[in-house]
Design an enzyme around this catalytic site. Structure first.
Site, PDB file in Angstrom:
ATOM      1  N   ASN A  54      -2.698   0.501  -4.104  1.00 21.34           N
ATOM      2  CA  ASN A  54      -2.487  -0.979  -3.100  1.00 21.34           C
ATOM      3  C   ASN A  54      -2.911  -2.110  -4.010  1.00 21.34           C
ATOM      4  O   ASN A  54      -3.710  -2.072  -4.932  1.00 21.34           O
ATOM      5  CB  ASN A  54      -3.301  -0.764  -1.762  1.00 21.34           C
ATOM      6  N   VAL A  55      -2.240  -3.101  -3.541  1.00 23.15           N
ATOM      7  CA  VAL A  55      -2.486  -4.651  -4.056  1.00 23.15           C
ATOM      8  C   VAL A  55      -2.540  -5.432  -3.188  1.00 23.15           C
ATOM      9  O   VAL A  55      -1.555  -5.318  -2.204  1.00 23.15           O
ATOM     10  CB  VAL A  55      -1.673  -5.020  -5.361  1.00 23.15           C
ATOM     11  N   ARG A  56      -3.332  -6.396  -2.880  1.00 20.62           N
ATOM     12  CA  ARG A  56      -3.403  -7.329  -1.782  1.00 20.62           C
ATOM     13  C   ARG A  56      -3.824  -8.623  -2.064  1.00 20.62           C
ATOM     14  O   ARG A  56      -4.784  -8.930  -3.034  1.00 20.62           O
ATOM     15  CB  ARG A  56      -3.981  -6.677  -0.685  1.00 20.62           C
ATOM     16  N   HIS A  69       2.338  12.034  -1.389  1.00 21.58           N
ATOM     17  CA  HIS A  69       1.811  13.488  -1.038  1.00 21.58           C
ATOM     18  C   HIS A  69       3.044  14.389  -1.793  1.00 21.58           C
ATOM     19  O   HIS A  69       4.040  14.837  -1.034  1.00 21.58           O
ATOM     20  CB  HIS A  69       1.620  13.837   0.224  1.00 21.58           C
ATOM     21  N   SER A  73       0.782  -1.155  -0.040  1.00 17.83           N
ATOM     22  CA  SER A  73       0.027  -0.156   0.146  1.00 17.83           C
ATOM     23  C   SER A  73       0.942   1.361  -0.059  1.00 17.83           C
ATOM     24  O   SER A  73       1.939   1.302   0.663  1.00 17.83           O
ATOM     25  CB  SER A  73      -0.900   0.157   1.284  1.00 17.83           C
ATOM     26  N   HIS A 132      -2.559   7.199  -4.803  1.00 21.66           N
ATOM     27  CA  HIS A 132      -2.692   6.270  -3.805  1.00 21.66           C
ATOM     28  C   HIS A 132      -2.770   4.898  -4.638  1.00 21.66           C
ATOM     29  O   HIS A 132      -3.298   5.053  -5.645  1.00 21.66           O
ATOM     30  CB  HIS A 132      -3.767   6.339  -2.942  1.00 21.66           C
ATOM     31  N   GLY A 166      -2.577  -3.872  13.713  1.00 22.28           N
ATOM     32  CA  GLY A 166      -1.478  -3.658  12.737  1.00 22.28           C
ATOM     33  C   GLY A 166      -0.783  -2.459  13.598  1.00 22.28           C
ATOM     34  O   GLY A 166      -1.105  -1.785  14.294  1.00 22.28           O
ATOM     35  N   ARG A 167       0.605  -2.175  12.813  1.00 19.96           N
ATOM     36  CA  ARG A 167       1.380  -1.072  13.366  1.00 19.96           C
ATOM     37  C   ARG A 167       0.827   0.184  13.020  1.00 19.96           C
ATOM     38  O   ARG A 167       0.692   0.556  11.629  1.00 19.96           O
ATOM     39  CB  ARG A 167       2.867  -1.303  12.611  1.00 19.96           C
TER      40      ARG A 167
END
Length: 305
Positions: free
Chosen positions: A113-115, A101, A97, A111, A264-265
């Site tokens: 993301n691939v998941r 900016h 992800s 932006h 998550g972090r």
């Protein structure tokens, strides 16, 4: 069931995603030679990730390209909201992800993301899918940039199906929409989720096509726009519009909710937020201004290619 499991190559997906993170960072570094700070982290509940963040570069004010691979004993609420039959299954989720900016208001935020998700349960076939996409958020609209962005997205889809681009463009338009503002976040791109209709190998290939096309879609735009002169008016408008970006990510974004709900972090999950932003009460742009043009010509549903 054994054959089906063997055909789902989780290691291949993970290796691709790690390579994609490397590739995107390298291509962005060709435009901005700032230093990426890398943090590797471990999640107590299982898994971890590799976060890369660039701050105060010559071109990129804040950018992050994150890889994560997390797993747990139960799917979080954000993942089962639309798939209640998955409740109680153990899961693995991995993805890349990113958010960029730029410093220059004439260079849009992007932006992507691939998941990949897989949910498993003893005695049942695994349930898996791919998801992802990318979208563009300009502050000052540019026809050339928008056409290039969407043409690249279309080309990534068309080799698999003529139907994919219009289908996933429309999904992106609907998804990146601020209902409480009654306006799109930007000019869209692609969005797909729960995708497994081509079988594992070809569904994985489609996800790779989308991931690999991001740099080709965005880097030329960044190269064209980052040296355009601007003043305080443009900067203030950029900061104002960044507020919409923050609102979407904190109110609607599935990835943010999934990350927070799975422990998550936090630094990596909220990496997508811009470093500076402003809100102003009941502000409207001057009629016939460049700022007004963003609303009338770009923050609308359009066919760009």
């Amino acid at each position: 069931m054994k054959d089906k499991v063997q055909r789902i190559d989780k290691a291949a997906v993970k290796n691709y995603l790690l390579g994609l993170q490397d590739s995107i960072c390298a291509q962005l570094s060709a435009v901005d030679d700032g230093v990426w700070k890398e943090d590797s982290w471990i999640r107590d509940e299982g898994g971890g990730g590799r976060s890369r963040v660039l701050v105060d570069g010559s071109v990129i004010e804040k950018g992050g390209v994150n890889f994560s691979h997390v797993f747990g004993a139960e799917m979080p609420a954000s993942a089962t909201q639309h798939r209640p039959e998955l409740a109680g299954r153990r899961f693995e989720a991995m993805g890349v992800s990113l958010v960029i900016h730029p410093q220059n208001p004439y260079a849009p935020t992007s932006h992507a993301n691939v998941r990949f998700f897989i949910a498993e349960k003893e005695g049942a076939d695994p349930v898996w899918w791919f998801g992802g996409g990318y979208d563009l958020t300009p502050y000052y609209g540019n026809e050339e940039d928008c056409r290039h962005w969407h043409q690249t997205a279309k080309s990534a889809c068309t080799v698999f199906s003529e139907d994919f681009y219009p289908r996933f463009k429309a999904w992106c338009d609907d998804y990146f929409y601020l209902k409480h503002r009654n306006e799109p976040r930007g000019i869209g791109g692609l969005f797909f989720d729960d995708f497994n209709e081509l079988g594992f190998e070809q569904s994985f290939a489609f996800m790779r096509s989308v991931g690999d096309s991001y740099s080709a879609a965005y880097v030329p735009i960044l190269q064209r726009r980052h040296e355009i002169g601007f003043g305080d008016r443009e900067r203030q408008f950029q900061l104002y519009r960044r507020g919409r970006y923050v609102e979407f990510n904190l109110v609607y974004d599935r990835g943010t909710l999934f990350g927070l709900q799975t422990g998550g972090r936090t630094e990596s999950i909220l990496m997508s937020l811009p470093p500076l932003v402003r809100w102003e009460y009941d502000w409207t742009p001057e009629p016939d201004s460049a700022e007004a043009e963003l609303y009338t010509q770009y923050l609308i549903h359009r066919d760009w290619v």
